[in-house]
Design a protein around this motif. Structure first.
Motif, mmCIF file in Angstrom:
data_model
loop_
_atom_site.group_PDB
_atom_site.id
_atom_site.type_symbol
_atom_site.label_atom_id
_atom_site.label_comp_id
_atom_site.label_asym_id
_atom_site.label_seq_id
_atom_site.Cartn_x
_atom_site.Cartn_y
_atom_site.Cartn_z
ATOM 1 N N ILE A 105 25.047 39.043 -31.350
ATOM 2 C CA ILE A 105 24.100 39.848 -30.553
ATOM 3 C C ILE A 105 23.720 41.120 -31.316
ATOM 4 O O ILE A 105 24.575 41.778 -31.909
ATOM 5 N N SER A 106 22.423 41.477 -31.244
ATOM 6 C CA SER A 106 22.041 42.721 -31.919
ATOM 7 C C SER A 106 21.570 43.803 -30.940
ATOM 8 O O SER A 106 21.296 44.930 -31.347
ATOM 9 N N GLN A 107 21.448 43.479 -29.670
ATOM 10 C CA GLN A 107 21.113 44.523 -28.672
ATOM 11 C C GLN A 107 21.844 44.240 -27.368
ATOM 12 O O GLN A 107 21.838 43.107 -26.868
ATOM 13 N N PHE A 108 22.478 45.298 -26.799
ATOM 14 C CA PHE A 108 23.177 45.140 -25.522
ATOM 15 C C PHE A 108 22.455 45.954 -24.448
ATOM 16 O O PHE A 108 22.149 47.136 -24.651
ATOM 17 N N GLU A 109 22.182 45.294 -23.313
ATOM 18 C CA GLU A 109 21.473 45.987 -22.229
ATOM 19 C C GLU A 109 22.238 45.838 -20.919
ATOM 20 O O GLU A 109 22.857 44.802 -20.669
ATOM 21 N N TYR A 110 22.181 46.875 -20.094
ATOM 22 C CA TYR A 110 22.824 46.794 -18.768
ATOM 23 C C TYR A 110 22.004 47.563 -17.744
ATOM 24 O O TYR A 110 21.161 48.384 -18.110
ATOM 25 N N LYS A 122 18.959 38.791 -31.098
ATOM 26 C CA LYS A 122 19.554 38.269 -29.853
ATOM 27 C C LYS A 122 19.970 39.432 -28.954
ATOM 28 O O LYS A 122 20.597 40.384 -29.403
ATOM 29 N N LYS A 123 19.647 39.292 -27.667
ATOM 30 C CA LYS A 123 19.911 40.357 -26.703
ATOM 31 C C LYS A 123 20.933 39.862 -25.694
ATOM 32 O O LYS A 123 20.849 38.716 -25.220
ATOM 33 N N LEU A 124 21.892 40.733 -25.346
ATOM 34 C CA LEU A 124 22.846 40.399 -24.284
ATOM 35 C C LEU A 124 22.583 41.325 -23.104
ATOM 36 O O LEU A 124 22.564 42.550 -23.270
ATOM 37 N N ARG A 125 22.400 40.714 -21.920
ATOM 38 C CA ARG A 125 22.139 41.533 -20.728
ATOM 39 C C ARG A 125 23.241 41.322 -19.709
ATOM 40 O O ARG A 125 23.456 40.187 -19.238
ATOM 41 N N GLU A 155 14.028 33.072 -24.899
ATOM 42 C CA GLU A 155 15.114 32.261 -25.486
ATOM 43 C C GLU A 155 16.101 33.079 -26.312
ATOM 44 O O GLU A 155 17.188 32.605 -26.646
ATOM 45 N N ASN A 156 15.742 34.339 -26.590
ATOM 46 C CA ASN A 156 16.662 35.197 -27.342
ATOM 47 C C ASN A 156 17.487 36.123 -26.449
ATOM 48 O O ASN A 156 18.141 37.039 -26.930
ATOM 49 N N THR A 157 17.402 35.909 -25.143
ATOM 50 C CA THR A 157 18.165 36.758 -24.214
ATOM 51 C C THR A 157 19.245 35.932 -23.518
ATOM 52 O O THR A 157 18.968 34.854 -22.986
ATOM 53 N N ILE A 158 20.457 36.466 -23.541
ATOM 54 C CA ILE A 158 21.567 35.803 -22.828
ATOM 55 C C ILE A 158 22.023 36.738 -21.712
ATOM 56 O O ILE A 158 22.239 37.941 -21.946
ATOM 57 N N TYR A 159 22.163 36.189 -20.516
ATOM 58 C CA TYR A 159 22.711 36.983 -19.404
ATOM 59 C C TYR A 159 24.212 36.751 -19.329
ATOM 60 O O TYR A 159 24.677 35.620 -19.525
ATOM 61 N N LYS A 175 15.908 28.507 -13.576
ATOM 62 C CA LYS A 175 14.594 29.001 -14.025
ATOM 63 C C LYS A 175 14.464 28.958 -15.541
ATOM 64 O O LYS A 175 13.452 29.377 -16.098
ATOM 65 N N GLY A 176 15.535 28.564 -16.205
ATOM 66 C CA GLY A 176 15.469 28.427 -17.662
ATOM 67 C C GLY A 176 16.157 29.546 -18.436
ATOM 68 O O GLY A 176 16.151 29.547 -19.666
ATOM 69 N N HIS A 177 16.737 30.526 -17.728
ATOM 70 C CA HIS A 177 17.438 31.613 -18.436
ATOM 71 C C HIS A 177 18.782 31.092 -18.952
ATOM 72 O O HIS A 177 19.423 30.253 -18.313
#
Ligand SMILES: Cc1cc2nc3c(=O)[nH]c(=O)nc-3n(C[C@H](O)[C@H](O)[C@H](O)COP(=O)(O)OP(=O)(O)OC[C@H]3O[C@@H](n4cnc5c(N)ncnc54)[C@H](O)[C@@H]3O)c2cc1C
Ligand code: SF4
Length: 510
Positions: free
Chosen positions: A95-100, A2-5, A24-28, A64-66
């Motif tokens: 979450i296993s990855q954090f992105e910014y 799971k990714k958090l952006r 589906e594995n990305t959460i904003y 858009k489905g995010h």
């Protein structure tokens, strides 16, 4: 996995590659935070414009489905500071990855680097895909050069991005039409009706008030000038091309008692929040010019392009070259406090009254009002740059530190000792009289330097030159004015200095 952006409030880039595909594995994650409403006191319209734009952006992503987690200012489970919000989300959603995206402000950049250093999961930073230049491009361009001349940078940008070029030559056979951009506005040409946007201001205003966010400035909920959706931003751009571009350059430096916006685009908020990209603004405007060459002259469009392709990218480059020291510079050692009328507009100086009142009413003043009225007065009265910065950062709809700081502390207050401007932007009342109709209905007389009705700008101008003459002795661009100062009779200068001291010590009387 799971990714958090994270998406910050000024990262509303609808065209960012992040949002092209739904995963589906990305959460904003987006949040209206007290950390951001409280680091400086903001104009109410600025807080509203950011919150509305963020909410509209989140709605579009969702449609858009995010998957989007959004914290409103009024939400009870909102932690209100970035670190806790991110950490809570990581834990709650496994979450296993954090992105910014790389923040444009030094403060947030440092904060995010610190947060990431304490996270036990993988982290990754991305470009915002907004600017023409990277953070370091200006530094690399000026490597080894003593002077960081905007004009040199601007010409490189025109060539590199092939904007208003004919082969290797500039369109119109001239790089810069600045000299044609100095007409006084006397109602020669009508200014079209203003564009406003229909938005649900009341609801968000109530939430901000309920949350006790301290703000200042006025708001008319029926008349909101700031576009907060992509659609409205595009409407504003179209409105500019069809109605204002035709005289943009001519009246770029003009000021008028009855006209707050003249032919200015008011696109700064749309761009600084990243709802519009500078590239699409420039391409749209240049294409419109090419299709309407019989009506629009090159000097109008070049003036506009210079502001965005030149100045906007240039000040961003200076910011990243000079931070964090830049925010503390006070080369002229100015130390005075802003008078109360910066928050009320109540002063007998008509130019200041108009420029400040308009800033408080609309969260907007155009460039010359910011530079040659309020900024000029602040420098002539030797205000501490920290005070001036905080006011500018709070009051304007488009004020984000990367663009506010170099413009205020550098260009307008010369607190950087000339990194950005080759001479201080100070003037007496005669410049203001040349570029506006303010003086004709002012309490003060623009021709006088001393006496009860003397224009304070005149008195303060000569006093400033006198006080700072040693500092500017070797600045060639100041030579003519310093020679005029030398020729002034000592008794006249003494009267000016006495009056100037009285003004500075009793600002609220003027
Ligand atoms: C003291 C001072 C403080 C300022 N603070 C800010 C600020 O906080 N945020 C901000 O966006 N601009 C700032 N500016 C620059 C400029 O005044 C505003 O960008 C402009 O007034 C915004 O109105 P507009 O969109 O109608 O601009 P227009 O006159 O229509 O110009 C078009 C665009 O050019 C860009 N632009 C023009 N001048 C500059 C400049 N000097 N630096 C960067 N971009 C520029 C803006 O994106 C603007 O939208 C400041 C200028 C001064 C002198
Ligand atoms: S007379 Fe002086 S104070 Fe009055 S509007 Fe003109 S410049 Fe401003």
């Amino acid at each position: 996995m799971k990714k958090l952006r994270l998406i910050l409030g000024d990262q509303l880039n609808y065209q960012h590659s992040w949002h092209k595909e739904v995963d589906e594995n990305t959460i904003y994650l987006m949040a209206e935070m007290r950390q951001e409403t409280d680091y400086v006191k903001h104009h109410i319209q600025k807080v509203i414009a950011f919150f509305l734009s963020m909410r509209n952006f989140a709605d579009v992503l969702k449609s858009k489905g995010h998957e989007v987690i959004y914290f409103k200012i009024s939400d009870e489970d909102n932690a209100h500071d970035l670190e806790n919000i991110i950490k809570n989300c990581i834990e709650k959603h496994n979450i296993s990855q954090f992105e910014y995206q790389l923040p444009d402000e030094y403060r947030l950049d440092e904060q995010l680097k610190n947060i990431c250093s304490t996270l036990k999961i993988e982290t990754k930073a991305f470009d915002t895909e907004h600017f023409y230049t990277s953070r370091t491009e200006l530094t690399e361009f000026f490597e080894g050069k003593k002077m960081l001349l905007m004009e040199n940078f601007y010409r490189m940008m025109r060539k590199k991005h092939h904007v208003l070029m004919k082969g290797s030559q500039p369109e119109g056979n001239q790089w810069n039409f600045d000299k044609d951009n100095r007409l006084k506005y006397k109602g020669q040409v009508p200014i079209p009706n203003e564009i406003t946007f229909n938005q649900n201001i009341e609801a968000v205003l109530n939430e901000i008030e309920k949350a006790n966010v301290a703000t200042f400035g006025k708001i008319d909920t029926k008349k909101f000038y700031w576009p907060t959706s992509r659609e409205d931003c595009l409407k504003q751009l179209d409105y500019f091309c069809k109605n204002l571009l035709i005289h943009f350059g001519d009246y770029e430096d003009a000021m008028h008692t009855d006209e707050k916006f003249l032919f200015h685009s008011r696109l700064s908020f749309a761009m600084n929040s990243k709802m519009l990209s500078p590239k699409e603004v420039i391409e749209t405007v240049v294409d419109f010019y090419h299709e309407n060459k019989e009506a629009i002259t090159i000097s109008q469009v070049e003036g506009f392009v210079r502001q965005i392709l030149g100045w906007r990218e240039y000040v961003r480059g200076i910011y990243w070259k000079e931070m964090p020291n830049y925010s503390k510079m006070n080369e002229l050692e100015n130390h005075n406090k802003l008078p109360d009328f910066y928050w009320t507009g109540k002063t007998k100086m008509n130019c200041m009254q108009k420029a400040i009142s308009q800033s408080l009413e609309e969260a907007y003043a155009h460039h010359i009002q910011r530079l040659m009225i309020i900024g000029n007065f602040s420098l002539l009265t030797q205000m501490h740059p920290d005070e001036v910065d905080a006011w500018y950062l709070g009051v304007y709809i488009d004020a984000i530190e990367w663009v506010e700081l170099p413009n205020t502390r550098g260009m307008s207050q010369y607190a950087d000792g000339g990194i950005l401007a080759t001479k201080p932007y100070v003037s007496s009342g005669s410049y203001i009289n040349k570029m506006s109709n303010y003086c004709s209905s002012c309490h003060y007389n623009v021709k006088d330097k001393f006496g009860d009705k003397a224009c304070p700008f005149n008195t303060l101008y000569w006093n400033f030159l006198d006080e700072k003459k040693q500092y500017f002795a070797n600045n060639q661009r100041m030579g003519m004015m310093l020679n005029m100062l030398k020729k002034m009779k000592p008794e006249e200068l003494a009267k000016i200095n006495e009056k100037a001291n009285h003004i500075i010590e009793n600002l609220n009387e003027y």
